[in-house]
Write an enzyme that holds these catalytic residues in place. Structure first.
Site, PDB file in Angstrom:
ATOM      1  N   ARG A 236      12.084  11.993  50.885  1.00 33.19           N
ATOM      2  CA  ARG A 236      12.225  11.084  49.753  1.00 33.19           C
ATOM      3  C   ARG A 236      13.210  11.731  48.783  1.00 33.19           C
ATOM      4  O   ARG A 236      13.180  12.953  48.593  1.00 33.19           O
ATOM      5  CB  ARG A 236      10.885  10.867  49.024  1.00 33.19           C
ATOM      6  CG  ARG A 236       9.922   9.931  49.747  1.00 33.19           C
ATOM      7  CD  ARG A 236      10.378   8.471  49.721  1.00 33.19           C
ATOM      8  NE  ARG A 236       9.449   7.569  50.395  1.00 33.19           N
ATOM      9  CZ  ARG A 236       9.526   7.204  51.671  1.00 33.19           C
ATOM     10  NH1 ARG A 236      10.485   7.674  52.439  1.00 33.19           N
ATOM     11  NH2 ARG A 236       8.652   6.354  52.183  1.00 33.19           N
ATOM     12  N   GLU A 265      17.192   3.961  44.974  1.00 29.72           N
ATOM     13  CA  GLU A 265      17.640   3.242  46.170  1.00 29.72           C
ATOM     14  C   GLU A 265      17.606   1.744  45.906  1.00 29.72           C
ATOM     15  O   GLU A 265      16.634   1.272  45.301  1.00 29.72           O
ATOM     16  CB  GLU A 265      16.743   3.584  47.368  1.00 29.72           C
ATOM     17  CG  GLU A 265      16.897   5.036  47.801  1.00 29.72           C
ATOM     18  CD  GLU A 265      16.076   5.391  49.041  1.00 29.72           C
ATOM     19  OE1 GLU A 265      15.536   4.482  49.695  1.00 29.72           O
ATOM     20  OE2 GLU A 265      15.978   6.581  49.348  1.00 29.72           O
ATOM     21  N   HIS A 284      18.855   5.143  53.873  1.00 34.54           N
ATOM     22  CA  HIS A 284      17.435   5.177  54.258  1.00 34.54           C
ATOM     23  C   HIS A 284      17.248   4.543  55.645  1.00 34.54           C
ATOM     24  O   HIS A 284      16.511   3.571  55.819  1.00 34.54           O
ATOM     25  CB  HIS A 284      16.570   4.446  53.221  1.00 34.54           C
ATOM     26  CG  HIS A 284      15.141   4.894  53.244  1.00 34.54           C
ATOM     27  ND1 HIS A 284      14.408   5.137  52.119  1.00 34.54           N
ATOM     28  CD2 HIS A 284      14.299   5.178  54.269  1.00 34.54           C
ATOM     29  CE1 HIS A 284      13.188   5.525  52.443  1.00 34.54           C
ATOM     30  NE2 HIS A 284      13.102   5.560  53.753  1.00 34.54           N
TER      31      HIS A 284
HETATM   32  P1  NAD Z   1       2.991  13.809  57.072  1.00 31.01           P
HETATM   33  O1  NAD Z   1       2.025  13.389  56.030  1.00 31.01           O
HETATM   34  O2  NAD Z   1       2.566  13.844  58.497  1.00 31.01           O
HETATM   35  O3  NAD Z   1       3.539  15.268  56.705  1.00 31.01           O
HETATM   36  C1  NAD Z   1       3.847  15.688  55.408  1.00 31.01           C
HETATM   37  C2  NAD Z   1       3.612  17.199  55.376  1.00 31.01           C
HETATM   38  O4  NAD Z   1       3.996  17.695  54.084  1.00 31.01           O
HETATM   39  C3  NAD Z   1       2.144  17.602  55.577  1.00 31.01           C
HETATM   40  O5  NAD Z   1       2.006  18.484  56.662  1.00 31.01           O
HETATM   41  C4  NAD Z   1       1.761  18.282  54.260  1.00 31.01           C
HETATM   42  O6  NAD Z   1       0.874  19.367  54.444  1.00 31.01           O
HETATM   43  C5  NAD Z   1       3.108  18.761  53.785  1.00 31.01           C
HETATM   44  N1  NAD Z   1       3.114  19.062  52.363  1.00 31.01           N
HETATM   45  C6  NAD Z   1       2.474  18.426  51.348  1.00 31.01           C
HETATM   46  N2  NAD Z   1       2.725  19.025  50.175  1.00 31.01           N
HETATM   47  C7  NAD Z   1       3.565  20.054  50.454  1.00 31.01           C
HETATM   48  C8  NAD Z   1       4.202  21.029  49.656  1.00 31.01           C
HETATM   49  N3  NAD Z   1       3.997  21.076  48.336  1.00 31.01           N
HETATM   50  N4  NAD Z   1       5.005  21.920  50.268  1.00 31.01           N
HETATM   51  C9  NAD Z   1       5.228  21.878  51.600  1.00 31.01           C
HETATM   52  N5  NAD Z   1       4.625  20.989  52.416  1.00 31.01           N
HETATM   53  C10 NAD Z   1       3.816  20.089  51.851  1.00 31.01           C
HETATM   54  O7  NAD Z   1       4.249  12.865  56.894  1.00 31.01           O
HETATM   55  P2  NAD Z   1       5.427  12.596  57.944  1.00 31.01           P
HETATM   56  O8  NAD Z   1       5.084  11.458  58.817  1.00 31.01           O
HETATM   57  O9  NAD Z   1       5.845  13.874  58.572  1.00 31.01           O
HETATM   58  O10 NAD Z   1       6.568  12.079  56.947  1.00 31.01           O
HETATM   59  C11 NAD Z   1       7.081  12.904  55.908  1.00 31.01           C
HETATM   60  C12 NAD Z   1       7.795  12.037  54.902  1.00 31.01           C
HETATM   61  O11 NAD Z   1       9.002  11.541  55.466  1.00 31.01           O
HETATM   62  C13 NAD Z   1       7.046  10.745  54.528  1.00 31.01           C
HETATM   63  O12 NAD Z   1       6.068  10.942  53.558  1.00 31.01           O
HETATM   64  C14 NAD Z   1       8.127   9.851  54.036  1.00 31.01           C
HETATM   65  O13 NAD Z   1       8.285  10.033  52.650  1.00 31.01           O
HETATM   66  C15 NAD Z   1       9.362  10.361  54.773  1.00 31.01           C
HETATM   67  N6  NAD Z   1       9.866   9.363  55.733  1.00 31.01           N
HETATM   68  C16 NAD Z   1      11.164   8.957  55.620  1.00 31.01           C
HETATM   69  C17 NAD Z   1      11.680   8.031  56.518  1.00 31.01           C
HETATM   70  C18 NAD Z   1      13.125   7.612  56.479  1.00 31.01           C
HETATM   71  O14 NAD Z   1      13.460   6.566  57.015  1.00 31.01           O
HETATM   72  N7  NAD Z   1      14.012   8.375  55.891  1.00 31.01           N
HETATM   73  C19 NAD Z   1      10.848   7.480  57.496  1.00 31.01           C
HETATM   74  C20 NAD Z   1       9.543   7.925  57.591  1.00 31.01           C
HETATM   75  C21 NAD Z   1       9.044   8.865  56.698  1.00 31.01           C
END
Ligand code: NAD
Length: 324
Positions: A236, A265, A284
């Site tokens: 994000r 965005e 995105h």
């Molecule tokens: P997820 O919830 O499986 O993983 C997120 C990870 O971040 C978790 O393991 C959590 O422990 C970790 N985390 C939380 N706080 C933290 C911190 N302070 N420091 C380090 N790590 C921390 O989510 P995911 O499916 O892997 O997706 C991650 C993010 O990617 C989503 O939340 C979304 O915002 C983004 N995303 C973007 C797109 C895109 O099109 N660009 C698509 C899907 C998801």
């Protein structure tokens, strides 16, 4: 279900059903479905009032909308990040929120690898030069032998590590919520944030946006990075202090960045990041594949069917709603 008792479901998400007619058929088998194209955020409040369930994309579903949604029982988020929905307000009103964890993780992970390779070899710039009649080469760098730092080791972060398996890289991971042994299983080394920032050649962000991860990458953190390092962001926009990132790229504290997400965005055309040579930007787009959309559609549709059949949906974002 009798016609009169059939729930009414509104599809606000722009992509639901576009590439997966089966998902729409599932919805139509138990509900009255309306597809509404909402152009402005303020229209949502009136639309939502009339439905028992809604499917939303990135639209902001705030407290005001939720508190005015008199019939609403379930919000299905077409996607993973749920930071656009006021989960507390939904839970307070007993509204179930579902989402689609992991449905697009492989697409985002593949795209992340694509961005890494593209920024290290400047492929978009080479394309532009070549289609404009030029024949200049740009000296690039190999990924082999480099250190990749993954920040956030959930569904996507883990898949990035797995897919990097064939590239002969060292992988560092910072995620305070994942056990060390679960990081080591992926052939990666657990690291503290500052250590990862100081030693990685490529740093890729995969945290969800929370109050804790907002501006996780500050000016000071960017200063820790090597001046040869690249930052990749498919998580994000607000995870990075964008103004500081501009300064870091402009002043060459770091070598470059590949960004799929932004603090605002769609990106403001006057955003100064767009003027830089050492940046790749995309709209995105990381999750946007046929396969991911089909998985996402089917997860939403199946969970709505379960819910209106009186069963618990499989992918609930606010499980606490059931203990209320
Ligand atoms: P997820 O919830 O499986 O993983 C997120 C990870 O971040 C978790 O393991 C959590 O422990 C970790 N985390 C939380 N706080 C933290 C911190 N302070 N420091 C380090 N790590 C921390 O989510 P995911 O499916 O892997 O997706 C991650 C993010 O990617 C989503 O939340 C979304 O915002 C983004 N995303 C973007 C797109 C895109 O099109 N660009 C698509 C899907 C998801």
């Amino acid at each position: 279900m009798e016609m009169a008792n059939r729930p009414r479901i509104c599809v606000i998400s722009k992509s639901f059903g576009q590439y997966c007619k089966e998902a729409l058929e599932i919805l139509k088998s138990f509900s009255e479905v309306e597809i509404k194209s909402v152009k402005e955020q303020k229209e949502i409040i009136d639309v939502v009032k009339e439905f028992d369930g809604i499917i939303v994309g990135n639209e902001k579903i705030n407290k005001e909308i939720i508190n005015n949604a008199v019939r609403l029982k379930i919000i299905a988020r077409h996607g993973v990040g749920i930071d656009n929905i006021d989960i507390d307000a939904a839970t307070e009103r007993g509204i179930v929120v579902t989402y689609t964890p992991q449905a697009n993780s492989d697409s985002v992970a593949e795209y992340t690898i694509a961005l890494i390779l593209n920024i290290m070899r400047m492929i978009p710039k080479l394309h532009n030069i070549t289609v404009n009649g030029g024949w200049n080469r740009i000296l690039g760098y190999e990924l082999m032998g480099k250190t990749v730092g993954i920040i956030g080791f959930g569904g996507i972060g883990k898949r990035v590590a797995k897919k990097l398996g064939g590239f002969d890289v060292k992988i560092l991971v910072y995620d305070p919520y994942v056990k060390e042994e679960d990081i080591k299983k992926f052939g990666a080394t657990p690291a503290q944030l500052d250590e990862l920032l100081k030693t990685s050649d490529i740093i890729t962000l995969h945290v969800a946006l929370t109050s804790e991860t907002k501006h996780l990458i500050t000016r000071d953190k960017l200063k820790l990075m090597k001046n040869t390092a690249y930052l990749i962001n498919t998580s994000r926009g607000a995870v990075v202090d964008e103004k500081a990132l501009y300064e870091a790229l402009k002043e060459r504290w770091i070598a470059g960045a590949a960004l799929d997400v932004f603090e605002e965005e769609p990106i403001n055309p006057r955003n100064p990041l767009l003027t830089l040579e050492n940046v790749i930007v995309t709209p995105h787009n990381a999750n946007f594949t046929l396969e991911a959309l089909r998985r996402t559609d089917l997860m939403n549709a199946e969970d709505l069917r379960r819910f209106f059949n009186g069963q618990k949906p499989t992918y609930i974002a606010n499980p606490q709603v059931y203990s209320k």
